[in-house]
Scaffold this active site. Structure first.
Site, PDB file in Angstrom:
ATOM      1  N   TYR A 108       0.736  -1.036   0.438  1.00  0.00           N
ATOM      2  CA  TYR A 108      -0.355   0.360   0.144  1.00  0.00           C
ATOM      3  C   TYR A 108       1.148   1.393  -0.801  1.00  0.00           C
ATOM      4  O   TYR A 108       1.546   0.840   0.706  1.00  0.00           O
ATOM      5  CB  TYR A 108      -0.692  -0.071   1.266  1.00  0.00           C
ATOM      6  CG  TYR A 108      -1.681   1.141   1.643  1.00  0.00           C
ATOM      7  CD1 TYR A 108      -2.586   1.253   0.415  1.00  0.00           C
ATOM      8  CD2 TYR A 108      -1.080   2.380   1.917  1.00  0.00           C
ATOM      9  CE1 TYR A 108      -3.561   2.321   0.757  1.00  0.00           C
ATOM     10  CE2 TYR A 108      -1.936   3.145   2.019  1.00  0.00           C
ATOM     11  CZ  TYR A 108      -3.099   3.745   1.031  1.00  0.00           C
ATOM     12  OH  TYR A 108      -4.269   4.819   1.545  1.00  0.00           O
ATOM     13  N   TRP A 110       1.234   5.682  -1.550  1.00  0.00           N
ATOM     14  CA  TRP A 110       0.913   7.131  -2.513  1.00  0.00           C
ATOM     15  C   TRP A 110       2.067   7.126  -2.740  1.00  0.00           C
ATOM     16  O   TRP A 110       3.308   8.452  -2.797  1.00  0.00           O
ATOM     17  CB  TRP A 110       1.015   8.168  -1.588  1.00  0.00           C
ATOM     18  CG  TRP A 110      -0.427   7.946  -0.807  1.00  0.00           C
ATOM     19  CD1 TRP A 110      -1.307   7.221  -0.434  1.00  0.00           C
ATOM     20  CD2 TRP A 110      -2.072   9.281  -1.332  1.00  0.00           C
ATOM     21  NE1 TRP A 110      -2.895   7.696  -0.353  1.00  0.00           N
ATOM     22  CE2 TRP A 110      -2.676   9.066  -0.877  1.00  0.00           C
ATOM     23  CE3 TRP A 110      -2.013  10.730  -1.997  1.00  0.00           C
ATOM     24  CZ2 TRP A 110      -4.116   9.459  -0.851  1.00  0.00           C
ATOM     25  CZ3 TRP A 110      -2.671  11.039  -2.079  1.00  0.00           C
ATOM     26  CH2 TRP A 110      -3.990  10.566  -1.629  1.00  0.00           C
TER      27      TRP A 110
HETATM   28  N1  LIG Z   1      -1.459   7.503  13.155  1.00  0.00           N
HETATM   29  C1  LIG Z   1      -1.903   8.116  11.851  1.00  0.00           C
HETATM   30  N2  LIG Z   1      -1.612   7.302  10.552  1.00  0.00           N
HETATM   31  C2  LIG Z   1      -1.954   7.276   9.292  1.00  0.00           C
HETATM   32  C3  LIG Z   1      -3.077   8.369   8.575  1.00  0.00           C
HETATM   33  C4  LIG Z   1      -3.401   9.555   9.962  1.00  0.00           C
HETATM   34  O1  LIG Z   1      -4.669  10.086   9.783  1.00  0.00           O
HETATM   35  N3  LIG Z   1      -3.642   9.135  10.861  1.00  0.00           N
HETATM   36  N4  LIG Z   1      -3.326   8.354   7.644  1.00  0.00           N
HETATM   37  C5  LIG Z   1      -3.681   6.618   6.410  1.00  0.00           C
HETATM   38  C6  LIG Z   1      -3.762   7.812   5.848  1.00  0.00           C
HETATM   39  S1  LIG Z   1      -5.113   8.144   5.127  1.00  0.00           S
HETATM   40  C7  LIG Z   1      -2.679   7.132   4.537  1.00  0.00           C
HETATM   41  S2  LIG Z   1      -2.863   7.308   2.471  1.00  0.00           S
HETATM   42  C8  LIG Z   1      -1.198   6.601   4.607  1.00  0.00           C
HETATM   43  C9  LIG Z   1      -0.160   7.080   4.050  1.00  0.00           C
HETATM   44  O2  LIG Z   1       0.719   6.210   3.614  1.00  0.00           O
HETATM   45  P1  LIG Z   1       1.625   6.128   2.344  1.00  0.00           P
HETATM   46  O3  LIG Z   1       0.976   6.051   1.373  1.00  0.00           O
HETATM   47  O4  LIG Z   1       2.427   5.169   2.759  1.00  0.00           O
HETATM   48  O5  LIG Z   1       3.105   6.910   2.965  1.00  0.00           O
HETATM   49  P2  LIG Z   1       3.907   7.992   2.292  1.00  0.00           P
HETATM   50  O6  LIG Z   1       4.707   8.621   2.884  1.00  0.00           O
HETATM   51  O7  LIG Z   1       3.318   8.779   1.220  1.00  0.00           O
HETATM   52  O8  LIG Z   1       4.455   7.291   1.762  1.00  0.00           O
HETATM   53  C10 LIG Z   1       4.839   6.586   0.082  1.00  0.00           C
HETATM   54  C11 LIG Z   1       6.542   6.345  -0.355  1.00  0.00           C
HETATM   55  O9  LIG Z   1       6.391   6.168  -0.964  1.00  0.00           O
HETATM   56  C12 LIG Z   1       7.896   6.256  -1.914  1.00  0.00           C
HETATM   57  N5  LIG Z   1       7.795   6.415  -2.852  1.00  0.00           N
HETATM   58  C13 LIG Z   1       7.464   7.588  -3.792  1.00  0.00           C
HETATM   59  N6  LIG Z   1       7.287   8.087  -5.124  1.00  0.00           N
HETATM   60  C14 LIG Z   1       7.819   6.204  -5.575  1.00  0.00           C
HETATM   61  C15 LIG Z   1       8.517   5.427  -6.337  1.00  0.00           C
HETATM   62  O10 LIG Z   1       8.311   6.097  -7.702  1.00  0.00           O
HETATM   63  N7  LIG Z   1       8.835   4.151  -6.621  1.00  0.00           N
HETATM   64  C16 LIG Z   1       8.867   3.928  -5.344  1.00  0.00           C
HETATM   65  N8  LIG Z   1       9.159   2.629  -4.980  1.00  0.00           N
HETATM   66  N9  LIG Z   1       9.022   4.837  -3.907  1.00  0.00           N
HETATM   67  C17 LIG Z   1       8.310   6.095  -3.953  1.00  0.00           C
HETATM   68  C18 LIG Z   1       8.538   7.626  -0.390  1.00  0.00           C
HETATM   69  O11 LIG Z   1       9.335   7.481  -0.471  1.00  0.00           O
HETATM   70  C19 LIG Z   1       7.971   6.788   0.379  1.00  0.00           C
HETATM   71  O12 LIG Z   1       8.401   6.733   1.098  1.00  0.00           O
HETATM   72  O13 LIG Z   1      -0.926   6.811   5.826  1.00  0.00           O
HETATM   73  C20 LIG Z   1      -1.517   5.823   7.168  1.00  0.00           C
HETATM   74  N10 LIG Z   1      -1.881   6.952   8.164  1.00  0.00           N
HETATM   75  N1  LIG Z   2      -1.827  18.853   2.520  1.00  0.00           N
HETATM   76  C1  LIG Z   2      -1.787  17.032   2.873  1.00  0.00           C
HETATM   77  N2  LIG Z   2      -3.073  16.628   2.667  1.00  0.00           N
HETATM   78  C2  LIG Z   2      -3.599  15.429   2.425  1.00  0.00           C
HETATM   79  C3  LIG Z   2      -2.912  14.543   2.592  1.00  0.00           C
HETATM   80  C4  LIG Z   2      -1.466  14.807   3.651  1.00  0.00           C
HETATM   81  O1  LIG Z   2      -0.423  13.662   3.867  1.00  0.00           O
HETATM   82  N3  LIG Z   2      -0.814  16.051   3.159  1.00  0.00           N
HETATM   83  N4  LIG Z   2      -3.100  12.573   2.848  1.00  0.00           N
HETATM   84  C5  LIG Z   2      -4.116  13.332   1.483  1.00  0.00           C
HETATM   85  C6  LIG Z   2      -4.970  11.651   2.623  1.00  0.00           C
HETATM   86  S1  LIG Z   2      -4.532  10.586   2.192  1.00  0.00           S
HETATM   87  C7  LIG Z   2      -6.450  11.188   3.042  1.00  0.00           C
HETATM   88  S2  LIG Z   2      -6.333  10.045   3.359  1.00  0.00           S
HETATM   89  C8  LIG Z   2      -6.990  13.046   3.101  1.00  0.00           C
HETATM   90  C9  LIG Z   2      -6.844  12.637   4.630  1.00  0.00           C
HETATM   91  O2  LIG Z   2      -8.864  13.536   4.980  1.00  0.00           O
HETATM   92  P1  LIG Z   2      -8.947  13.569   6.344  1.00  0.00           P
HETATM   93  O3  LIG Z   2      -9.471  12.093   7.036  1.00  0.00           O
HETATM   94  O4  LIG Z   2     -10.415  13.807   6.603  1.00  0.00           O
HETATM   95  O5  LIG Z   2      -8.174  14.103   7.379  1.00  0.00           O
HETATM   96  P2  LIG Z   2      -7.576  14.377   8.612  1.00  0.00           P
HETATM   97  O6  LIG Z   2      -6.375  15.660   8.508  1.00  0.00           O
HETATM   98  O7  LIG Z   2      -6.937  13.883   9.404  1.00  0.00           O
HETATM   99  O8  LIG Z   2      -8.598  14.452   9.488  1.00  0.00           O
HETATM  100  C10 LIG Z   2      -8.700  16.089   9.029  1.00  0.00           C
HETATM  101  C11 LIG Z   2      -9.483  16.683  10.446  1.00  0.00           C
HETATM  102  O9  LIG Z   2     -10.705  16.026  11.271  1.00  0.00           O
HETATM  103  C12 LIG Z   2     -11.004  16.185  12.286  1.00  0.00           C
HETATM  104  N5  LIG Z   2     -11.168  14.900  13.519  1.00  0.00           N
HETATM  105  C13 LIG Z   2     -10.463  14.321  13.515  1.00  0.00           C
HETATM  106  N6  LIG Z   2     -11.620  13.283  14.023  1.00  0.00           N
HETATM  107  C14 LIG Z   2     -12.697  13.302  14.356  1.00  0.00           C
HETATM  108  C15 LIG Z   2     -13.506  12.547  14.825  1.00  0.00           C
HETATM  109  O10 LIG Z   2     -13.162  11.985  15.364  1.00  0.00           O
HETATM  110  N7  LIG Z   2     -14.353  13.455  14.447  1.00  0.00           N
HETATM  111  C16 LIG Z   2     -14.677  14.724  14.094  1.00  0.00           C
HETATM  112  N8  LIG Z   2     -15.589  15.608  13.656  1.00  0.00           N
HETATM  113  N9  LIG Z   2     -13.589  15.311  13.099  1.00  0.00           N
HETATM  114  C17 LIG Z   2     -12.697  15.539  14.215  1.00  0.00           C
HETATM  115  C18 LIG Z   2      -9.479  16.819  13.464  1.00  0.00           C
HETATM  116  O11 LIG Z   2      -9.988  18.461  13.410  1.00  0.00           O
HETATM  117  C19 LIG Z   2      -8.347  16.901  11.202  1.00  0.00           C
HETATM  118  O12 LIG Z   2      -8.013  17.613  11.728  1.00  0.00           O
HETATM  119  O13 LIG Z   2      -6.185  14.199   2.905  1.00  0.00           O
HETATM  120  C20 LIG Z   2      -5.683  14.172   2.099  1.00  0.00           C
HETATM  121  N10 LIG Z   2      -4.893  15.406   1.593  1.00  0.00           N
HETATM  122 MO   LIG Z   3      -5.247   8.610   2.470  1.00  0.00          MO
END
Ligand SMILES: Nc1nc2c(c(=O)[nH]1)N[C@H]1C(S)=C(S)[C@@H](COP(=O)(O)OP(=O)(O)OC[C@H]3O[C@@H](n4cnc5c(=O)[nH]c(N)nc54)[C@H](O)[C@@H]3O)O[C@H]1N2
Ligand SMILES: Nc1nc2c(c(=O)[nH]1)N[C@H]1C(S)=C(S)[C@@H](COP(=O)(O)OP(=O)(O)OC[C@H]3O[C@@H](n4cnc5c(=O)[nH]c(N)nc54)[C@H](O)[C@@H]3O)O[C@H]1N2
Ligand SMILES: [Mo]
Length: 765
Positions: A108, A110
């Site tokens: 998994y 990005w």
């Molecule tokens: N506590 C907590 N944990 C969370 C979340 C949260 O809200 N709270 N959010 C979750 C969510 S929504 C998401 S989507 C995940 C994201 O989790 P990930 O998608 O695993 O996070 P990234 O840091 O984007 O990791 C992408 C990796 O791919 C590498 N990469 C970039 N381009 C390339 C390429 O072209 N080739 C290869 N081989 N590698 C590449 C980058 O260097 C990086 O190490 O994290 C989750 N974890």
């Molecule tokens: N700049 C930037 N933008 C991103 C990303 C990034 O890494 N950087 N990641 C992208 C990805 S992979 C994803 S999945 C999306 C995630 O999008 P979301 O999941 O919507 O985002 P989060 O930043 O985890 O949370 C947004 C807000 O929700 C509120 N929140 C947290 N828990 C709760 C709850 O239990 N109840 C309520 N009502 N509010 C709560 C908090 O105030 C928090 O700041 O964002 C995307 N956008």
């Molecule tokens: Mo995400």
């Protein structure tokens, strides 16, 4: 010096480079609101992996040797030919000795937004040709909502997100825009697979100017753009379902429910209503009941319910609310609330998702389907886990598991293969992951950077970044030429070329590559696109123009599209593709699974922890580990822009002044954040934009544990709980997490997260 264009997950940019380094990252002329994350690209040549490398004991002792030394031991650099030979032989060995399902390649993440080079697509194509490996389904972003939405509306998750009401309609017709989990402008910087020019801020401003009132239900006030001028309703995290149920309950007992809409467009109200009223379990889901749980006064709840009914109201959900324990219920109960309001399918009313979670929602037109590298169908005999159950998989070989109506058995994972993601960023409870990570015999990764994940692998194959190769970029209404700005760093190779070499060694090279180089693939995919696009230029012209606007697509957000309008107008002529043809407030299918953590209708389940419970006496703050502002997850955390936000090198954590005062903490203090699962350091920032009872610490600081497992840098996933949302989605519940905080008084340990590992010379054997 040359200038090239690139499309990233966080928008389009122009890159000035001298071929080996970036000198400037410039805003793209098409982008009215460029993301600061773009500046992070300048770190593309730092902390890089130069050459294939193998963990010393693995190289000398073979698979499984001294697996507990992963992350501590030296690496030995090897030539590419040897690396490919080792990986191919190991894939064959594991398949032949243990069966292909003992290879986990769900991988998994990005990595790269490019349409061709996206690692997840490359990986799936490769492994589906290799054999029936174990794969992951759903995402860390939205597992719970993507599992439940098809049962509620009969629509696939991505089509449902793509059909949301346009911003234009909202700006002209919505009166009240109520967001659970906030309309977080920060997060709209980003969209998976490519964010085009950013228009969300503009639309929020236009809507507010037209009189749309925004309500931010969430723990962080400044999530919402200043332009929105939002009303803030702080809620205890992980309790949204109780608030939604109480809003619906209030409407019912006050005679304000839309009985006709419920009768003609929904099934299951006869099951849900008695639950809300307390007939089935003796507990009325009243405003006073919810006040106890949510921390919001009962009269505020009652007033909001009445206001929602009086006004044209959209009930919007981000993703955060469903990355919680029982997260499936949030989308289901919000839909029930919107159904009780009876505005679903009306312009500017009803239910919406996920405005504020990524940059494209409300674009108002079906996404353009651009040809991409074909992925063959899965081979028979696959095991498929919910992607965030990776540690359950590693820990429990041979044990049964339930997932979305399927009963399966976890295979015995011997080999993990990852490209384009970082479990030491994204997974919950990293101390538990660290233990489980020792179990497989072999861990192989493709990664550009020496981060926490590559340092914990056995065989590391250096991958190029998107800055080092040509690609096509899907920018919503524009197709971008994503152009190489730099030479490949060191000996790094494109994921595609690595997989072609492996497929060659394994005997299916011609099938995998179809005899094409990546350049030939890109030209071929473009030619397929151009064939069906009026007025699209030939490839060379496109490449020199840097972009092409899709034919027939209007400006982003500027359409008259309304989510579920046809169904609303005539549910008989335009039934939903659910078993009943209607919105399912009760699902016979889900009920038939017999899950006690996701029953036939939406309901409130106590999460495993929350504020207002006895555990909160020990851990008095709810951790909001939301998305970072100056990076994407962990990507480019080593850049100047991300590091400029750190406090004494630690990730900033924000809390309310009263919470800081009771703990004797001051701005800029280094704090130790802890619970029974783990601990990390962070730098304190005090702000009244954070509700009392909350600690906000963004994800993505590169994991940097000391010998006790405490992350010195501020990665919140040492604190989060690794538990599936329910048997339905088995999604991550990172946002359900209690912590406590104290001042850190010890000697401040240095950050080592961005350092390369140590290397050993090759010993003759
Ligand atoms: N506590 C907590 N944990 C969370 C979340 C949260 O809200 N709270 N959010 C979750 C969510 S929504 C998401 S989507 C995940 C994201 O989790 P990930 O998608 O695993 O996070 P990234 O840091 O984007 O990791 C992408 C990796 O791919 C590498 N990469 C970039 N381009 C390339 C390429 O072209 N080739 C290869 N081989 N590698 C590449 C980058 O260097 C990086 O190490 O994290 C989750 N974890
Ligand atoms: N700049 C930037 N933008 C991103 C990303 C990034 O890494 N950087 N990641 C992208 C990805 S992979 C994803 S999945 C999306 C995630 O999008 P979301 O999941 O919507 O985002 P989060 O930043 O985890 O949370 C947004 C807000 O929700 C509120 N929140 C947290 N828990 C709760 C709850 O239990 N109840 C309520 N009502 N509010 C709560 C908090 O105030 C928090 O700041 O964002 C995307 N956008
Ligand atoms: Mo995400």
């Amino acid at each position: 010096m040359r200038t090239t264009g690139i499309l990233t997950h966080w928008g389009p940019f122009l890159i000035e480079s001298d071929g080996s380094d970036i000198t400037e990252v410039l805003d793209h002329p098409t982008d009215p609101d460029p993301s600061p994350i773009g500046q992070g690209l300048k770190a593309a040549t730092r902390s890089r992996i130069t050459k294939p490398a193998v963990r010393k004991s693995w190289l000398e002792g073979g698979p499984g040797a001294a697996a507990h030394l992963r992350g501590v031991e030296e690496f030995v650099e090897v030539e590419w030919d040897e690396a490919i030979r080792l990986v191919a032989a190991e894939l064959e060995r594991v398949r032949d000795e243990h069966g292909a399902p003992s290879i986990y390649a769900g991988s998994y993440g990005w990595g790269s937004a490019g349409l061709f080079h996206q690692p997840s697509v490359q990986m799936r194509r490769f492994f589906r040709m290799f054999g029936p490996y174990t794969d992951g389904r759903l995402t860390y972003s939205s597992s719970a909502s993507s599992a439940i939405v098809p049962y509620i509306f009969g629509l696939g998750w991505y089509p449902a997100c793509g059909q949301q009401t346009s911003w234009k309609v909202i700006s002209e017709t919505t009166e009240l825009f109520v967001s659970f989990g906030s309309l977080r402008l920060n997060n709209t910087q980003v969209h998976f697979g490519g964010q085009g020019p950013h228009h969300t801020r503009e639309w929020i401003a236009k809507s507010a100017a037209n009189g749309v009132e925004f309500v931010n239900i969430g723990p962080v006030r400044d999530d919402e753009a200043d332009e929105a001028n939002s009303r803030w309703l702080p809620i205890r995290p992980s309790t949204d379902v109780a608030l939604m149920a109480a809003l619906a309950h209030t409407l019912v007992v006050e005679g304000l429910a839309d009985a006709s809409f419920l009768a003609t467009h929904c099934v299951g109200w006869d099951r849900l209503e008695p639950y809300l009223l307390g007939v089935t379990d003796g507990v009325a889901k009243s405003a006073s009941w919810a006040a106890e749980i949510t921390g919001i006064d009962a009269d505020v709840i009652v007033d909001l319910a009445r206001e929602m009914q009086r006004k044209r109201t959209i009930v919007n959900m981000g993703f955060s609310i469903q990355r919680t324990d029982h997260g499936e219920q949030t989308y289901w109960m919000a839909t029930a609330l919107a159904a009780v309001l009876g505005q679903i399918g009306l312009p500017g009313g009803g239910v919406a998702f996920p405005f504020g979670a990524h940059g494209r929602t409300g674009g108002g037109q079906p996404p353009k389907r651009i040809p991409r590298l074909p992925i063959p169908p899965p081979p028979g005999g696959q095991t498929v886990i919910s992607v965030s159950r990776i540690v359950d998989l590693l820990e429990n070989p041979g044990q049964p598991f339930q997932f979305d109506g399927d009963d399966q058995v976890f295979p015995d994972t011997k080999l993990v293969y990852w490209a384009g993601g970082n479990p030491f960023h994204h997974h919950q409870d990293l101390n538990r992951l660290m233990q489980a990570w020792r179990k497989p015999e072999t861990i192989i990764v493709h990664e550009p950077f020496w981060n926490a994940m590559s340092k914990r692998a056995d065989i590391v194959l250096p991958a190029t970044t998107p800055l080092e190769r040509d690609d096509l970029g899907d920018g919503e209404t524009i197709l971008f030429a994503s152009q190489a700005a730099l030479e490949p760093f060191g000996e790094s190779r494109d994921d595609y070329d690595i997989l072609v070499a492996l497929a060659d060694a394994l005997g299916f090279g011609a099938k995998f590559s179809e005899g094409r180089t990546s350049q030939e693939w890109i030209r071929d995919l473009y030619a397929k696109y151009a064939k069906s696009e009026d007025g699209a230029p030939d490839f060379d012209q496109f490449w020199s123009d840097g972009l092409v606007h899709h034919a027939g697509m209007g400006a982003v957000g500027d359409s008259d599209h309304v989510f579920l309008a046809d169904f609303r107008a005539d549910p008989v002529a335009h039934p939903l593709p659910t078993p009943s043809g209607r919105i399912e407030l009760f699902s016979e299918t889900i009920d038939g699974f017999g899950y006690d953590d996701c029953e036939g209708h939406p309901r409130w389940y106590e999460p495993f922890e929350r504020l207002g419970t006895p555990l909160a006496e020990r851990f008095g703050l709810h951790l909001v580990s939301n998305q970072p502002t100056t990076r994407l997850h962990s990507q480019f955390d080593h850049s100047d822009i991300s590091r400029s936000t750190k406090i004494h090198g630690r990730e900033p954590a924000r809390m309310h002044p009263t919470e800081a005062a009771v703990r004797g903490l001051a701005e800029g203090d280094i704090i130790r954040v802890y619970n029974d699962r783990g601990a990390c350091l962070a730098g304190l920032s005090i702000s009244d934009a954070i509700a009392p009872g909350i600690l906000q610490l963004a994800t993505g600081a590169w994991y940097d544990p000391d010998e006790t497992g405490m992350c010195k840098h501020g990665n919140p996933n040492v604190l989060t709980h690794d538990k599936g949302t329910s048997r339905l989605a088995q999604g991550p519940s990172a946002h359900t997490c209690l912590v406590e905080v104290e001042k850190f008084t010890g000697e401040l340990p240095p950050i080592t997260a961005f350092d390369p590992p140590t290397f050993a010379p090759r010993t003759q054997s």
